[in-house]
Scaffold this active site. Structure first.
Site, short mmCIF file in Angstrom:
data_model
loop_
_atom_site.label_atom_id
_atom_site.label_comp_id
_atom_site.label_asym_id
_atom_site.label_seq_id
_atom_site.Cartn_x
_atom_site.Cartn_y
_atom_site.Cartn_z
N TRP A 132 0.82 -1.21 0.00
CA TRP A 132 0.00 0.00 0.00
C TRP A 132 0.85 1.25 0.00
O TRP A 132 0.55 2.22 -0.70
CB TRP A 132 -1.00 -0.01 1.16
CG TRP A 132 -2.05 -1.04 0.94
CD1 TRP A 132 -2.31 -2.15 1.70
CD2 TRP A 132 -3.00 -1.09 -0.15
NE1 TRP A 132 -3.34 -2.87 1.14
CE2 TRP A 132 -3.78 -2.25 0.03
CE3 TRP A 132 -3.26 -0.27 -1.25
CZ2 TRP A 132 -4.82 -2.61 -0.86
CZ3 TRP A 132 -4.27 -0.62 -2.13
CH2 TRP A 132 -5.03 -1.78 -1.93
N ASP A 159 -1.86 6.86 6.08
CA ASP A 159 -2.91 5.98 5.55
C ASP A 159 -3.22 4.99 6.67
O ASP A 159 -2.41 4.12 6.98
CB ASP A 159 -2.38 5.27 4.30
CG ASP A 159 -3.36 4.22 3.75
OD1 ASP A 159 -4.45 4.04 4.35
OD2 ASP A 159 -3.02 3.59 2.74
N LYS A 172 -12.48 -1.53 5.85
CA LYS A 172 -11.70 -2.43 6.69
C LYS A 172 -12.23 -2.39 8.12
O LYS A 172 -12.78 -3.35 8.62
CB LYS A 172 -10.21 -2.06 6.70
CG LYS A 172 -9.32 -2.15 5.47
CD LYS A 172 -9.78 -2.74 4.25
CE LYS A 172 -8.85 -2.98 3.10
NZ LYS A 172 -8.01 -1.93 2.60
C1 LIG Z 1 -7.39 -1.44 1.37
C2 LIG Z 1 -6.31 -0.43 1.52
C3 LIG Z 1 -6.16 0.64 0.61
C4 LIG Z 1 -7.03 0.79 -0.62
O1 LIG Z 1 -8.28 1.18 -0.27
P1 LIG Z 1 -9.42 1.52 -1.39
O2 LIG Z 1 -10.49 2.06 -0.51
O3 LIG Z 1 -9.74 0.23 -2.05
O4 LIG Z 1 -8.84 2.50 -2.31
C5 LIG Z 1 -5.16 1.57 0.85
N1 LIG Z 1 -4.35 1.46 1.90
C6 LIG Z 1 -4.46 0.45 2.80
C7 LIG Z 1 -3.53 0.41 3.97
C8 LIG Z 1 -5.43 -0.52 2.63
O5 LIG Z 1 -5.55 -1.51 3.52
#
Ligand SMILES: *Cc1c(COP(=O)(O)O)cnc(C)c1O
Length: 357
Positions: free
Chosen positions: A101, A169, A193
């Protein structure tokens, strides 16, 4: 029967929340319509929206001068919006690479400006995130971007670096533990998540940062637009916000972030102990960086891993397959994942090892 659902995302939601949403789905509080069928500017939805913002501010103890936003496009669109809004002409942005990511965030920023990779452990096995003292930071950088929890590799920052503008993030560990928001310029997380259903992205931003945005950035892509309109510049995904509101109420009833952190730590510690006390299972992350959300491990062979996943599914332990890019086993045990499911998994692991070990 509800499954013990270890999916990494979209992921399990609290059963109480699903039941409450189901009960209100067809007729929301006597209005004769669902919350999905109402104006995003009407009285009923506005109350939900404002409560959701207030609950997030309360749970995270967010100081004055920050805004809570609901945006669309997932965490992935934040990978682009952050440099568009905050990486000025001639400036450098520092990024840490801790895995899949982080790497995606870096690649987007590289399309828009100058990026310095301040630490790179993205390919190391066992997996980890950087330590704060190995960062090679740029003087005067626009910001430092980190990925607080690498959902695929199962490595998590336990202590955050000090920086004038720290951006994180937190898609896979937001609201899983207490956090000092004042140490951050911007925090973002796709909802699917640890927050609610897919469709919204939570953004917590220090308002003054939004002033940096160049005039050339289109209106909808500016943080300032969403701050000034309380995330109602255009039609916000109302149902995901409603679901997030119910999840925040559920979290408050669990004792807030201190309460849920304790529950999360207990679940993860039990599972890591089961991995560590066996020679058959082998954890994927360096122990001091182990994630409390995504627990990753290997078996002696890929054939055994495939059998483990298939047998587990028959025992109602669903979606334990590791991400397709790395293989192995991954148990995502977010806030909503019940402790009883972790106990059931541990029993299954012991039986499986006795049969195949
Ligand atoms: C799932 C995830 C993403 C991507 O998320 P989307 O909402 O599908 O764009 C980005 N960063 C992390 C750490 C993730 O777990």
């Amino acid at each position: 029967m509800r499954a013990f659902n270890f999916s990494a995302g979209p992921a399990i939601l609290p059963e109480e929340v699903l039941k409450e949403a189901a009960a209100e789905l067809v007729d929301y509080k006597g209005t004769g319509m669902s919350i999905m069928e109402m104006s995003h500017r009407g009285k009923e939805y506005s109350a939900v929206h404002d409560e959701c913002v207030a609950n997030i501010k309360e749970l995270l103890n967010i100081p004055e001068g920050y805004s809570v936003l609901f945006m669309t496009g997932g965490a992935s669109s934040q990978f682009a919006l952050i440099p568009m809004n905050l990486l000025g002409e001639g400036q450098t942005a520092d990024y840490t690479n801790s895995g899949a990511w982080a790497k995606k965030a870096i690649q987007e920023a590289q399309m828009l400006g100058t990026v310095n990779v301040a630490a790179d452990c993205g390919k190391e096995i066992p997996t980890r995130v950087p330590t704060t003292d190995e960062l090679n930071l740029t003087d005067g950088a626009a910001y430092l971007h980190i990925t607080s929890n690498e959902t695929i590799s199962g490595a998590q920052w336990k202590e955050f670096p000090e920086h004038d503008c720290l951006i994180a993030d937190m898609s896979s560990d937001i609201l899983s533990r207490p956090l000092d928001v004042s140490k951050f310029g911007l925090i973002y997380a796709g909802a699917q998540k640890n927050l609610g259903p897919a469709g919204i992205t939570l953004v917590i931003i220090k308002d003054e940062l939004a002033e940096k945005c160049p005039e050339t950035v289109p209106t909808i892509m500016r943080y300032k637009t969403h701050i000034e309109s309380n995330s109602l510049y255009n039609t916000v995904p109302t149902f995901p916000v409603y679901m997030l509101c119910l999840v925040t109420r559920w979290l408050k009833a669990k004792g807030g972030l201190e309460g849920i952190e304790k529950i999360n730590e207990d679940k993860a510690a039990k599972l890591y102990a089961a991995i560590d006390e066996s020679d058959f299972y082998k954890g994927t992350a360096v122990p001091e960086f182990r994630s409390n959300m995504n627990i990753t491990w290997r078996l002696p062979t890929e054939e055994l891993e495939a059998e483990f996943i298939a047998e587990a599914a028959k025992a109602n332990l669903k979606t334990l397959k590791g991400h397709r890019s790395v293989g192995g086993i991954r148990a995502s045990i977010y806030n909503a994942f019940p402790a009883a499911g972790v106990d059931a998994l541990i029993s299954f692991m012991k039986e499986f090892e006795a049969k195949h070990g």
